[in-house]
Design an enzyme around this catalytic site. Structure first.
Site, short mmCIF file in Angstrom:
data_model
loop_
_atom_site.label_atom_id
_atom_site.label_comp_id
_atom_site.label_asym_id
_atom_site.label_seq_id
_atom_site.Cartn_x
_atom_site.Cartn_y
_atom_site.Cartn_z
CG LEU A 57 -2.07 -0.93 1.36
CD1 LEU A 57 -2.80 -0.69 2.69
CD2 LEU A 57 -3.04 -0.78 0.20
CG ASP A 58 0.43 4.33 -2.91
OD1 ASP A 58 1.21 3.49 -3.38
OD2 ASP A 58 -0.42 4.95 -3.58
NE ARG A 59 6.55 6.66 5.23
CZ ARG A 59 7.82 6.70 5.58
NH1 ARG A 59 8.75 6.71 4.64
NH2 ARG A 59 8.18 6.72 6.84
#
Length: 225
Positions: A57-59
């Site tokens: 998942l994106d940060r």
């Protein structure tokens, strides 16, 4: 770290905004290392502990992340993701109202590594990849709305760029059109639910993450039918 499911082969955790799944140039401790240490401590395992990254998942995004505790599970889960056999549902708080309360969005996404940004195109352009998702408007607030999104493909920043393209940027996502940042530096997008057949036992796994503990998230969740 919030563990939502665990057995001998997989572990599903609820990632917080700001955590990175795998190590990067920042040098910050990645979630995979935290999970590995958790397994090592909980089961008093000596030496190196296996913990495989299946997806990311994106940060700035929160929500469900699945890790493999065995190489068998990692291999099989990777194949299931590749074949689209894992159903992922996201919730996104957006500004702007979509023209249709429910729709399928299809087009092409091109990612530029140098700027870490993706661009959406209705028609193919060089180095672009096909991208598709469906969304449903599930709650309306005074200034923001809640969309449920189901991915058909897994392109970089796909939900963020496709919702921005239809005039519904995600709250806090300055990169894709939000007017202001969120206090925690994240964006109001979460991996809400994940469903798949267990790669070893064959049983159905269906896990839903709680929404972030923030007033707006709770207000919109209460309006969902």
């Amino acid at each position: 770290m919030e563990v939502l499911y665990e057995d001998n082969h997989i572990i599903i955790v609820n990632k917080a905004v700001g955590e990175i799944v795998q190590g990067d140039k920042t040098g910050d401790t990645p979630l995979v290392d935290i999970v590995r240490q958790y397994i090592k401590d909980k089961y008093a395992k000596p030496g190196n502990v296996f913990c495989g990254v299946i997806h990311r998942l994106d940060r700035p995004v929160s929500g469900l992340v699945v890790f493999a505790k065995t190489s068998k599970a990692l291999t099989r889960m990777n194949e299931m993701f590749r074949k689209g056999e894992v159903q992922k549902t996201y919730w996104a708080i957006t500004s702007g109202m979509p023209e249709e309360p429910q729709a399928r969005l299809q087009g092409y996404i091109k990612s530029i590594e140098k700027t870490n940004k993706s661009y959406f195109y209705p028609n193919p352009v060089p180095d672009s990849k096909q991208a598709a998702l469906s969304y449903t408007l599930i709650a309306q607030g005074t200034n923001y709305n809640l969309l449920e999104v189901n991915l058909e493909t897994g392109r970089k920043h796909q939900i963020r760029v496709q919702l921005a393209y239809i005039g519904c940027p995600i709250k806090g996502d300055l990169k894709y059109g939000a007017k202001r940042s969120n206090p925690d530096g994240g964006i109001s997008l979460m991996a809400r639910r994940i469903r798949f057949i267990h790669p070893v036992s064959g049983k159905e796994i269906d896990i839903t993450a709680p929404v972030p503990d923030e007033k707006l998230w709770h207000e919109l969740e209460q309006k969902v039918n």
